[in-house]
Design a protein around this motif. Structure first.
Motif, PDB file in Angstrom:
ATOM      1  N   LYS A   1       3.882   6.022   2.502  1.00 15.29           N
ATOM      2  CA  LYS A   1       2.605   6.609   1.528  1.00 15.29           C
ATOM      3  C   LYS A   1       1.818   6.997   1.887  1.00 15.29           C
ATOM      4  O   LYS A   1       0.192   6.753   1.844  1.00 15.29           O
ATOM      5  CB  LYS A   1       2.469   5.207   0.286  1.00 15.29           C
ATOM      6  N   GLY A   2       1.876   6.584   3.393  1.00 19.33           N
ATOM      7  CA  GLY A   2       0.343   7.776   4.418  1.00 19.33           C
ATOM      8  C   GLY A   2      -0.547   6.276   4.789  1.00 19.33           C
ATOM      9  O   GLY A   2      -0.846   5.948   6.186  1.00 19.33           O
ATOM     10  N   ALA A   3       0.142   5.116   4.867  1.00 17.51           N
ATOM     11  CA  ALA A   3      -1.479   3.630   5.654  1.00 17.51           C
ATOM     12  C   ALA A   3      -0.358   4.196   7.157  1.00 17.51           C
ATOM     13  O   ALA A   3       0.421   3.867   7.359  1.00 17.51           O
ATOM     14  CB  ALA A   3      -0.359   2.311   4.656  1.00 17.51           C
ATOM     15  N   LYS A   4      -1.598   3.173   7.777  1.00 16.64           N
ATOM     16  CA  LYS A   4      -0.527   3.159   9.095  1.00 16.64           C
ATOM     17  C   LYS A   4       0.042   1.534   9.372  1.00 16.64           C
ATOM     18  O   LYS A   4      -1.417   0.148   9.293  1.00 16.64           O
ATOM     19  CB  LYS A   4      -2.039   3.421   9.994  1.00 16.64           C
ATOM     20  N   VAL A   5       0.893   1.256   9.378  1.00 15.29           N
ATOM     21  CA  VAL A   5       1.569   0.153   9.130  1.00 15.29           C
ATOM     22  C   VAL A   5       2.472  -0.573  10.378  1.00 15.29           C
ATOM     23  O   VAL A   5       2.624   0.580  11.042  1.00 15.29           O
ATOM     24  CB  VAL A   5       3.257  -0.085   8.290  1.00 15.29           C
ATOM     25  N   ALA A   6       1.863  -1.455  10.602  1.00 16.12           N
ATOM     26  CA  ALA A   6       2.585  -2.396  12.271  1.00 16.12           C
ATOM     27  C   ALA A   6       3.281  -3.798  11.377  1.00 16.12           C
ATOM     28  O   ALA A   6       3.100  -3.980  10.311  1.00 16.12           O
ATOM     29  CB  ALA A   6       1.607  -2.856  12.947  1.00 16.12           C
TER      30      ALA A   6
ATOM     31  N   SER B   1      11.209   3.072   7.340  1.00 19.39           N
ATOM     32  CA  SER B   1       9.276   2.710   7.940  1.00 19.39           C
ATOM     33  C   SER B   1       8.984   3.251   9.116  1.00 19.39           C
ATOM     34  O   SER B   1       7.966   4.384   9.208  1.00 19.39           O
ATOM     35  CB  SER B   1       9.193   1.734   7.992  1.00 19.39           C
ATOM     36  N   MET B   2       9.715   2.771  10.089  1.00 22.48           N
ATOM     37  CA  MET B   2       9.195   4.012  11.852  1.00 22.48           C
ATOM     38  C   MET B   2       9.722   5.404  11.174  1.00 22.48           C
ATOM     39  O   MET B   2       8.718   6.113  12.094  1.00 22.48           O
ATOM     40  CB  MET B   2      10.356   3.379  12.025  1.00 22.48           C
TER      41      MET B   2
ATOM     42  N   ILE C   1       4.691   1.166  13.264  1.00 23.97           N
ATOM     43  CA  ILE C   1       5.142   0.659  14.674  1.00 23.97           C
ATOM     44  C   ILE C   1       5.861  -0.736  14.681  1.00 23.97           C
ATOM     45  O   ILE C   1       4.853  -2.265  13.925  1.00 23.97           O
ATOM     46  CB  ILE C   1       3.989   0.631  16.195  1.00 23.97           C
ATOM     47  N   ALA C   2       7.375  -0.753  14.608  1.00 24.48           N
ATOM     48  CA  ALA C   2       7.702  -2.505  14.094  1.00 24.48           C
ATOM     49  C   ALA C   2       8.303  -2.545  15.756  1.00 24.48           C
ATOM     50  O   ALA C   2       8.506  -1.935  16.610  1.00 24.48           O
ATOM     51  CB  ALA C   2       8.593  -1.868  13.292  1.00 24.48           C
TER      52      ALA C   2
END
Length: 538
Positions: free
Chosen positions: A38-43, A179-180, A185-186
């Protein structure tokens, strides 16, 4: 070592993320998939491997919770049935309907006909999405499933739920991988040592558990999705919540196939708990659930083994009784159950169910996810996305559908190419299904690239570990894209090899050394193999 992991660890300290997710089980995985898409910057970080704890020790069933009818939790069952149907529609290659074949012993706490009426209600609450239940006389049970010992059986019934064709950990990892692909960034084997907040930003002290390197991760929001470790992490981060966890231990034993049935044989064990005999390709998984424990760390005890084997021998008409020597592998994990604290901060042990709860600290922009089960995972992802939006995080693609298999256009392209090159003709003789089905289910659109690699280099269709079903091209794909850090990541969680092949047979297989070389490089292959031997010897 995984180049993907190394690159991601270098990136983790370099930015301020919208959201840091701590925990890579099913709750963390769907949160990352929903938010990243959905466009969030996620770690996302996990102190072990992705799906390395509870999410790799389930029964592989995605069911609507029929047992909760006995506790009159009709709203929960209704919601879980709806979620199960949604999961089956969204992942038709992965989440399949399966029949549950249940026999009721004489003297059970409810008459068999009454329990059967419960399955009718369950079918109704499931919107008639599955096949209808069927009442079974003792004679009918014996004719359909000769392995069931009917000497003390009153009657029985069949009804439907669903299960995962691959293992639970593989299903979870596919959300991580998704998600990656959308920018998350996982990294696995990265632990949180605590977080502090200043000027609207959380700073989380992180440690690379492989290299011991320490670094900081900054984020606007933290999502605590640490499964059984949600409460200890909240204590470290000074978070007070309305819910907390209590634990239920579940164990399963895997043995060679004891019945040709493709149904889940269901019984009530000596103490009234549900007892399952679950088909697992060339193997059978037997087990029970719901032993209350006080620690998230658990193991299979001799008492557990004796209980499961004893009930299997009592309830099944086997040619030869099962013994401990028949056990190929064991699964053991705790299910974190979300419950509200009473006025004294204590748990009400009566309210044990698999419902999830998400506690939100809006002032600190901190979410804690409690409980839940795989069946409800899409709802958890959607709910997390809504809550993160309510905290002021902009999701540019908030209406984007983040779950489900690729559309039929992609699938048909894969199947067309697979047919042209006769992929199914390369299926290992030990495999229980054609390669085309397995490739599509496990790898989706990535399976097209894997086809091309086999077409260009036919040796990539070689089977490296006997009875594993995994081809060279799959192991190369895992090395490149699946963040394999330890050998157990591949053997136990990206695949289910160590669940269906005896440990000694894996270690004795001449192909294992080459597998290690592909996954870790020639210079690290032997040390990683020794690391695995040390790990399973503990």
């Amino acid at each position: 070592m995984s180049q993907l992991r190394d690159n991601n660890i270098k990136k983790l300290p370099q930015d301020v993320y919208d959201v840091l997710i701590i925990g890579g089980g099913i709750n963390g995985a769907v949160s990352a998939a929903a938010l990243a898409a959905k466009g969030a910057k996620v770690a996302l970080i996990d102190k072990g491997d992705f799906a390395g704890f509870t999410s790799s020790n389930s029964s592989n069933l995605a069911w609507g919770g029929i047992k909760y009818l006995e506790g009159h939790e009709y709203n929960l069952v209704n919601k879980l049935c709806k979620s199960r149907n949604h999961l089956m529609r969204s992942y038709p290659s992965t989440v399949k309907e399966i029949r549950f074949f249940t026999s009721i012993q004489k003297g059970f706490r409810f008459p068999a006909l009454f329990v059967y009426l419960g399955t009718i209600l369950y079918w109704f609450m499931g919107r008639f999405f599955t096949k209808s239940p069927q009442y079974l006389t003792t004679k009918k049970i014996k004719s359909l499933e000769p392995v069931v010992d009917t000497k003390n059986v009153e009657a029985g019934f069949e009804y439907s739920d669903s299960f995962l064709l691959d293992n639970d950990a593989r299903f979870v990892f596919n959300f991580i991988r998704y998600s990656m692909s959308h920018g998350c960034i996982a990294a696995n084997y990265v632990s949180s040592q605590g977080s502090t907040r200043a000027d609207g930003v959380w700073t989380t002290k992180a440690v690379d558990e492989i290299s011991n390197e320490q670094f900081n991760i900054r984020s606007k929001v933290i999502i605590n999705a640490a499964g059984p470790f949600v409460d200890p992490l909240n204590d470290v981060n000074n978070q007070t919540t309305a819910h907390h966890h209590v634990f239920s231990k579940g164990i399963h034993l895997i043995v060679d196939k004891i019945t040709n049935s493709h149904k889940v044989l269901t019984f009530f064990a000596d103490d009234g708990r549900l007892f399952f005999v679950i088909p697992m390709g060339p193997k059978t998984c037997i087990g029970t659930t719901d032993t209350q424990v006080h620690s998230p760390y658990s193991e299979v005890t001799d008492e557990d083994r004796n209980f499961v084997l004893g009930n299997a021998n009592k309830l099944l008409d086997l040619e030869k009784e099962l013994t401990k020597d028949d056990i190929i592998a064991e699964r053991c994990g705790v299910r974190p159950l979300a419950i509200k604290k009473d006025g004294n901060g204590q748990a009400d042990w009566v309210q044990l169910s698999r419902k999830h709860a998400i506690d939100t600290n809006k002032d600190k922009q901190y979410l804690s996810i409690f409980g839940g089960k795989l069946t409800d995972c899409i709802n958890v992802g959607d709910e997390v996305a809504d809550l993160v939006t309510s905290l002021g995080i902009n999701l540019p693609h908030k209406d984007y559908k983040w779950y489900g298999e690729p559309d039929d256009t992609v699938k048909n392209e894969f199947l067309h190419r697979a047919k042209l090159m006769n992929l199914d003709g390369l299926t290992p003789i030990t495999s229980t299904e054609p390669l085309s089905k397995r490739f599509w289910r496990r790898y989706g659109r990535n399976s097209i690239n894997m086809l091309e690699k086999i077409r260009e280099v036919p040796e990539k269709a070689e089977l490296l570990i006997k009875h594993s079903e995994y081809l060279r091209v799959e192991i190369e794909h895992a090395a490149e894209r699946e963040m394999i850090t330890k050998l157990s990541d591949f053997l136990r969680r990206r695949s289910k090899i160590s669940l269906v092949v005896r440990t000694q047979d894996i270690l004795n297989d001449p192909g294992l050394q080459e597998v290690c070389q592909i996954l870790f490089g020639k210079e690290n292959a032997q040390s990683k193999l020794q690391e695995y031997i040390d790990e399973i010897s503990k």
